[in-house]
Design a protein around this motif. Structure first.
Motif, PDB file in Angstrom:
ATOM      1  N   ASN A 182       0.656  -1.519  -0.101  1.00  0.00           N
ATOM      2  CA  ASN A 182       0.047  -0.103  -0.058  1.00  0.00           C
ATOM      3  C   ASN A 182       0.807   1.429  -0.135  1.00  0.00           C
ATOM      4  OD1 ASN A 182      -2.553  -1.544  -0.098  1.00  0.00           O
ATOM      5  ND2 ASN A 182      -2.503  -1.596   2.290  1.00  0.00           N
ATOM      6  N   PHE A 183       1.994   1.096   0.450  1.00  0.00           N
ATOM      7  CA  PHE A 183       2.975   2.585   0.675  1.00  0.00           C
ATOM      8  C   PHE A 183       3.958   2.426  -0.501  1.00  0.00           C
ATOM      9  CE2 PHE A 183       1.085   1.418   5.024  1.00  0.00           C
ATOM     10  CZ  PHE A 183       0.765   2.626   5.083  1.00  0.00           C
ATOM     11  N   VAL A 184       3.967   1.489  -1.385  1.00  0.00           N
ATOM     12  CA  VAL A 184       5.133   1.697  -2.500  1.00  0.00           C
ATOM     13  C   VAL A 184       4.451   2.204  -3.735  1.00  0.00           C
ATOM     14  CG1 VAL A 184       6.428   0.128  -3.913  1.00  0.00           C
ATOM     15  CG2 VAL A 184       6.246  -0.556  -1.491  1.00  0.00           C
ATOM     16  N   LYS A 185       5.200   3.342  -3.968  1.00  0.00           N
ATOM     17  CA  LYS A 185       4.829   4.071  -5.335  1.00  0.00           C
ATOM     18  C   LYS A 185       5.323   3.130  -6.692  1.00  0.00           C
ATOM     19  CE  LYS A 185       3.050   7.748  -3.497  1.00  0.00           C
ATOM     20  NZ  LYS A 185       1.745   8.180  -3.565  1.00  0.00           N
ATOM     21  N   ILE A 186       4.612   3.400  -7.580  1.00  0.00           N
ATOM     22  CA  ILE A 186       5.089   2.823  -8.900  1.00  0.00           C
ATOM     23  C   ILE A 186       5.344   3.808  -9.880  1.00  0.00           C
ATOM     24  CG2 ILE A 186       4.228   1.367 -10.590  1.00  0.00           C
ATOM     25  CD1 ILE A 186       2.567  -0.316  -8.703  1.00  0.00           C
ATOM     26  N   GLU A 187       6.459   3.803 -10.527  1.00  0.00           N
ATOM     27  CA  GLU A 187       6.566   4.836 -11.524  1.00  0.00           C
ATOM     28  C   GLU A 187       7.155   4.019 -12.832  1.00  0.00           C
ATOM     29  OE1 GLU A 187       9.608   8.663 -12.544  1.00  0.00           O
ATOM     30  OE2 GLU A 187       9.889   7.328 -10.525  1.00  0.00           O
ATOM     31  N   ILE A 188       6.740   4.462 -13.927  1.00  0.00           N
ATOM     32  CA  ILE A 188       7.140   3.794 -15.016  1.00  0.00           C
ATOM     33  C   ILE A 188       7.714   4.912 -16.238  1.00  0.00           C
ATOM     34  CG2 ILE A 188       4.889   4.023 -16.022  1.00  0.00           C
ATOM     35  CD1 ILE A 188       5.524   1.152 -17.313  1.00  0.00           C
ATOM     36  N   GLU A 189       8.794   4.509 -16.861  1.00  0.00           N
ATOM     37  CA  GLU A 189       9.493   5.041 -17.858  1.00  0.00           C
ATOM     38  C   GLU A 189       9.168   5.029 -19.147  1.00  0.00           C
ATOM     39  OE1 GLU A 189      13.981   5.488 -18.306  1.00  0.00           O
ATOM     40  OE2 GLU A 189      13.510   4.110 -19.870  1.00  0.00           O
ATOM     41  N   VAL A 190       8.609   5.872 -19.926  1.00  0.00           N
ATOM     42  CA  VAL A 190       8.227   5.987 -21.387  1.00  0.00           C
ATOM     43  C   VAL A 190       9.192   6.977 -22.198  1.00  0.00           C
ATOM     44  CG1 VAL A 190       5.934   5.422 -20.814  1.00  0.00           C
ATOM     45  CG2 VAL A 190       6.655   7.666 -21.168  1.00  0.00           C
ATOM     46  N   ASP A 191       9.318   6.211 -23.482  1.00  0.00           N
ATOM     47  CA  ASP A 191      10.086   7.185 -24.518  1.00  0.00           C
ATOM     48  C   ASP A 191       9.164   8.006 -25.440  1.00  0.00           C
ATOM     49  OD1 ASP A 191      12.639   6.085 -23.552  1.00  0.00           O
ATOM     50  OD2 ASP A 191      11.966   4.244 -24.517  1.00  0.00           O
ATOM     51  N   THR A 192       7.750   7.599 -25.600  1.00  0.00           N
ATOM     52  CA  THR A 192       6.990   8.178 -26.565  1.00  0.00           C
ATOM     53  C   THR A 192       5.743   8.559 -25.927  1.00  0.00           C
ATOM     54  OG1 THR A 192       5.999   6.035 -27.177  1.00  0.00           O
ATOM     55  CG2 THR A 192       8.207   6.819 -28.222  1.00  0.00           C
ATOM     56  N   LEU A 193       5.010   9.258 -26.613  1.00  0.00           N
ATOM     57  CA  LEU A 193       3.725   9.610 -26.176  1.00  0.00           C
ATOM     58  C   LEU A 193       2.797   8.515 -26.443  1.00  0.00           C
ATOM     59  CD1 LEU A 193       3.475  13.243 -27.614  1.00  0.00           C
ATOM     60  CD2 LEU A 193       3.978  12.618 -25.074  1.00  0.00           C
ATOM     61  N   ALA A 194       3.132   7.617 -27.523  1.00  0.00           N
ATOM     62  CA  ALA A 194       2.078   6.679 -27.640  1.00  0.00           C
ATOM     63  C   ALA A 194       2.258   5.605 -26.406  1.00  0.00           C
ATOM     64  CB  ALA A 194       2.626   5.900 -28.875  1.00  0.00           C
ATOM     65  N   GLN A 195       3.346   5.403 -25.982  1.00  0.00           N
ATOM     66  CA  GLN A 195       3.509   4.679 -24.435  1.00  0.00           C
ATOM     67  C   GLN A 195       2.805   5.276 -23.406  1.00  0.00           C
ATOM     68  OE1 GLN A 195       8.041   4.309 -24.613  1.00  0.00           O
ATOM     69  NE2 GLN A 195       7.978   2.347 -25.055  1.00  0.00           N
ATOM     70  N   LEU A 196       2.931   6.538 -23.440  1.00  0.00           N
ATOM     71  CA  LEU A 196       2.370   7.314 -22.402  1.00  0.00           C
ATOM     72  C   LEU A 196       0.696   6.970 -22.171  1.00  0.00           C
ATOM     73  CD1 LEU A 196       1.988   9.590 -20.137  1.00  0.00           C
ATOM     74  CD2 LEU A 196       2.011  11.312 -21.638  1.00  0.00           C
ATOM     75  N   GLU A 197       0.272   7.007 -23.636  1.00  0.00           N
ATOM     76  CA  GLU A 197      -1.075   6.638 -23.740  1.00  0.00           C
ATOM     77  C   GLU A 197      -1.598   5.261 -22.965  1.00  0.00           C
ATOM     78  OE1 GLU A 197      -2.202   6.869 -27.482  1.00  0.00           O
ATOM     79  OE2 GLU A 197      -2.287   9.116 -27.560  1.00  0.00           O
ATOM     80  N   GLU A 198      -0.453   4.262 -23.164  1.00  0.00           N
ATOM     81  CA  GLU A 198      -0.829   2.991 -22.646  1.00  0.00           C
ATOM     82  C   GLU A 198      -0.669   3.151 -21.027  1.00  0.00           C
ATOM     83  OE1 GLU A 198       1.540  -0.623 -24.221  1.00  0.00           O
ATOM     84  OE2 GLU A 198       2.227   0.925 -25.618  1.00  0.00           O
ATOM     85  N   VAL A 199       0.090   3.926 -20.647  1.00  0.00           N
ATOM     86  CA  VAL A 199       0.423   4.052 -19.205  1.00  0.00           C
ATOM     87  C   VAL A 199      -0.819   4.840 -18.612  1.00  0.00           C
ATOM     88  CG1 VAL A 199       1.440   5.287 -17.237  1.00  0.00           C
ATOM     89  CG2 VAL A 199       2.819   4.463 -19.210  1.00  0.00           C
ATOM     90  N   LEU A 200      -1.285   5.726 -19.255  1.00  0.00           N
ATOM     91  CA  LEU A 200      -2.601   6.554 -18.812  1.00  0.00           C
ATOM     92  C   LEU A 200      -4.019   5.407 -18.785  1.00  0.00           C
ATOM     93  CD1 LEU A 200      -2.092   9.917 -20.439  1.00  0.00           C
ATOM     94  CD2 LEU A 200      -1.884   9.367 -18.032  1.00  0.00           C
ATOM     95  N   ALA A 201      -3.826   4.575 -19.647  1.00  0.00           N
ATOM     96  CA  ALA A 201      -5.107   3.497 -19.711  1.00  0.00           C
ATOM     97  C   ALA A 201      -4.741   2.684 -18.470  1.00  0.00           C
ATOM     98  CB  ALA A 201      -4.812   2.699 -20.916  1.00  0.00           C
ATOM     99  N   GLU A 202      -3.672   2.165 -18.067  1.00  0.00           N
ATOM    100  CA  GLU A 202      -3.536   1.205 -17.175  1.00  0.00           C
ATOM    101  C   GLU A 202      -3.298   1.758 -15.566  1.00  0.00           C
ATOM    102  OE1 GLU A 202      -3.396  -2.102 -15.139  1.00  0.00           O
ATOM    103  OE2 GLU A 202      -3.777  -2.114 -17.134  1.00  0.00           O
ATOM    104  N   GLY A 203      -2.907   2.983 -15.632  1.00  0.00           N
ATOM    105  CA  GLY A 203      -2.641   3.802 -14.313  1.00  0.00           C
ATOM    106  C   GLY A 203      -1.158   3.248 -13.787  1.00  0.00           C
ATOM    107  N   ALA A 204      -0.707   4.531 -13.170  1.00  0.00           N
ATOM    108  CA  ALA A 204       0.631   4.537 -12.306  1.00  0.00           C
ATOM    109  C   ALA A 204       0.458   5.603 -11.426  1.00  0.00           C
ATOM    110  CB  ALA A 204       1.839   4.505 -13.077  1.00  0.00           C
ATOM    111  N   ASP A 205       1.396   5.559 -10.364  1.00  0.00           N
ATOM    112  CA  ASP A 205       1.637   6.973  -9.457  1.00  0.00           C
ATOM    113  C   ASP A 205       2.494   7.905 -10.156  1.00  0.00           C
ATOM    114  OD1 ASP A 205       0.239   5.843  -7.070  1.00  0.00           O
ATOM    115  OD2 ASP A 205       1.844   4.312  -7.114  1.00  0.00           O
ATOM    116  N   ILE A 206       3.507   7.644 -10.844  1.00  0.00           N
ATOM    117  CA  ILE A 206       4.136   8.477 -11.703  1.00  0.00           C
ATOM    118  C   ILE A 206       4.366   8.056 -12.983  1.00  0.00           C
ATOM    119  CG2 ILE A 206       6.316   9.857 -11.327  1.00  0.00           C
ATOM    120  CD1 ILE A 206       6.550   9.002  -8.302  1.00  0.00           C
ATOM    121  N   VAL A 207       4.868   8.903 -13.997  1.00  0.00           N
ATOM    122  CA  VAL A 207       5.483   8.265 -15.278  1.00  0.00           C
ATOM    123  C   VAL A 207       6.577   9.354 -15.535  1.00  0.00           C
ATOM    124  CG1 VAL A 207       3.762  10.396 -16.547  1.00  0.00           C
ATOM    125  CG2 VAL A 207       4.663   8.100 -17.598  1.00  0.00           C
TER     126      VAL A 207
END
Length: 284
Positions: free
Chosen positions: A193-218
Motif C-alpha cells: 500500500n505504501f510503495v509508489k509505482i513509476e514507469i519510464e516511457v520514451d514516446t507519447l504512444a507509450q504514455l497513452e498505454e500508461v494512462l490506460a493502465e494507471g501508475a503513480d508517476i510517469v
C-alpha cells in the motif's frame, strides 16, 4: 525545503574509514618527522570559490576522531552560500593533529560542497515553476547517503535511495515483461500500500498505454520540450510527471516550464566539480 539531516552514525563510520585509508600503516610520517610534538597551531577553512557549503559535520568529526582535544568551530552551516575568502570554520589544537586530519576533512567538504553548489544552480534555473529538481542513483559507491544529503543542502530533492524504495519500471523491465501494461499489472500485484509505482516511457504512444493502465508517476525520458508539454497535457494531473534524460543547466529552464512535477538530473552527483576549499594555517 526542510533542513537536510544525516544520521551521525553514518558520518562516524565514514570518517573512520577515510582516516584509516589516509593514515595507512604508520600514520603521517611527514608531519611526525617535521613538526615537534606539542607545537600548537590555529587554522581556518576558507573558500577559494563561491558556492554552497556542505560537509561541515564530516570535517568536525574528522578532527574529533583524530584528536578530541582539537577545537573545531564552524562559522557557517551546511546549505549556506559562500563567496571567495569566506571563513567556513576555525580550528585550533596541536599542529600535528591539524595537519594530519586536514586532507580527509577537506576531501569530504570539497566533494559535498561541489554537489550542493551544482544542485543549487539547477534549482535556480527552475525557479518560478513547480518543477522539483531531484537526483538519481548515479552516485559514488559507498557514498550515496552523503551525496544525496549534499543535494538537499543545495535545495534540491532526492529520488530513490535504492532499489528497495519504490518500483521504477524502466525500458528494459518493459521489454522483458512483455510490454507496458503487463509490467504495470505485475507491479501492482507485488507492491504494498505504501510503495509508489513509476514507469519510464520514451514516446507519447507509450504514455497513452500508461494512462490506460494507471501508475503513480510517469517518467518522460529524453523527450523534446514540445513532447513534454504535450505529455503533461495528456496526463492532466492524473499522476505525477517526471522529466529525465541528459538534462543540463542550458536545458533545464525550458523543461521546467513545460509543467512537469520533477526533473531528475544524474549530473548532480556524477558530474559535480569539487568546490575549492583550503585550510590556511598559522603557527601559534
Amino acid at each position: 525545503m526542510s533542513q537536510a539531516v544525516l544520521n551521525p552514525l553514518l558520518i562516524t563510520e565514514a570518517v573512520r574509514a577515510a582516516l584509516i585509508e589516509d593514515l595507512g600503516r604508520a600514520g603521517d610520517i611527514t608531519t611526525l618527522a617535521t613538526i615537534p610534538a606539542g607545537k600548537r597551531a590555529s587554522a581556518v577553512i576558507a573558500a577559494r570559490k563561491s558556492g554552497i557549503v556542505a560537509g561541515l559535520p564530516f570535517a568536525r568529526e574528522t578532527f574529533r576522531q583524530y584528536d578530541p582535544s582539537v577545537r573545531f568551530e564552524a562559522a557557517m552551516s551546511d546549505g549556506d552560500r559562500l563567496e571567495p575568502g569566506a571563513i567556513v570554520a576555525r580550528i585550533e589544537g596541536e599542529a600535528r593533529s591539524v595537519l594530519s586530519a586536514e586532507r580527509v576533512a577537506l576531501n569530504f567538504m570539497g566533494r559535498l560542497s561541489g554537489i550542493a553548489t551544482l544542485a543549487a544552480a539547477y534549482v535556480a534555473k527552475a525557479a518560478g515553476t513547480k518543477a522539483m529538481i531531484v537526483d538519481t542513483r548515479k552516485t559514488t559507491p559507498g557514498l550515496r547517503a552523503f551525496e544525496k544529503y549534499a543535494v538537499r543542502c543545495g535545495g534540491a530533492g532526492n529520488h530513490r535511495y535504492g532499489l528497495d524504495d519504490a518500483i521504477l519500471i524502466k525500458d528494459n523491465h518493459v521489454a522483458v515483461a512483455g510490454g507496458i501494461r503487463p509490467a504495470l499489472q505485475a507491479a501492482k500485484r507485488q507492491a504494498g500500500n505504501f510503495v509508489k509505482i513509476e514507469i519510464e516511457v520514451d514516446t507519447l504512444a507509450q504514455l497513452e498505454e500508461v494512462l490506460a493502465e494507471g501508475a503513480d508517476i510517469v517518467m518522460l525520458d529524453n523527450m523534446s520540450v514540445a513532447d513534454l508539454t504535450r505529455g503533461v497535457a495528456m496526463v492532466g494531473g492524473r499522476m505525477k510527471v517526471e522529466a529525465s534524460g541528459g538534462i543540463t543547466l542550458d536545458t533545464v529552464a525550458a523543461i521546467a516550464a513545460t509543467g512537469v512535477d520533477m526533473i531528475s538530473v544524474g549530473a548532480l552527483t556524477h558530474s559535480a566539480s569539487v568546490l575549492d576549499l583550503g585550510l590556511d594555517i598559522e603557527i601559534a
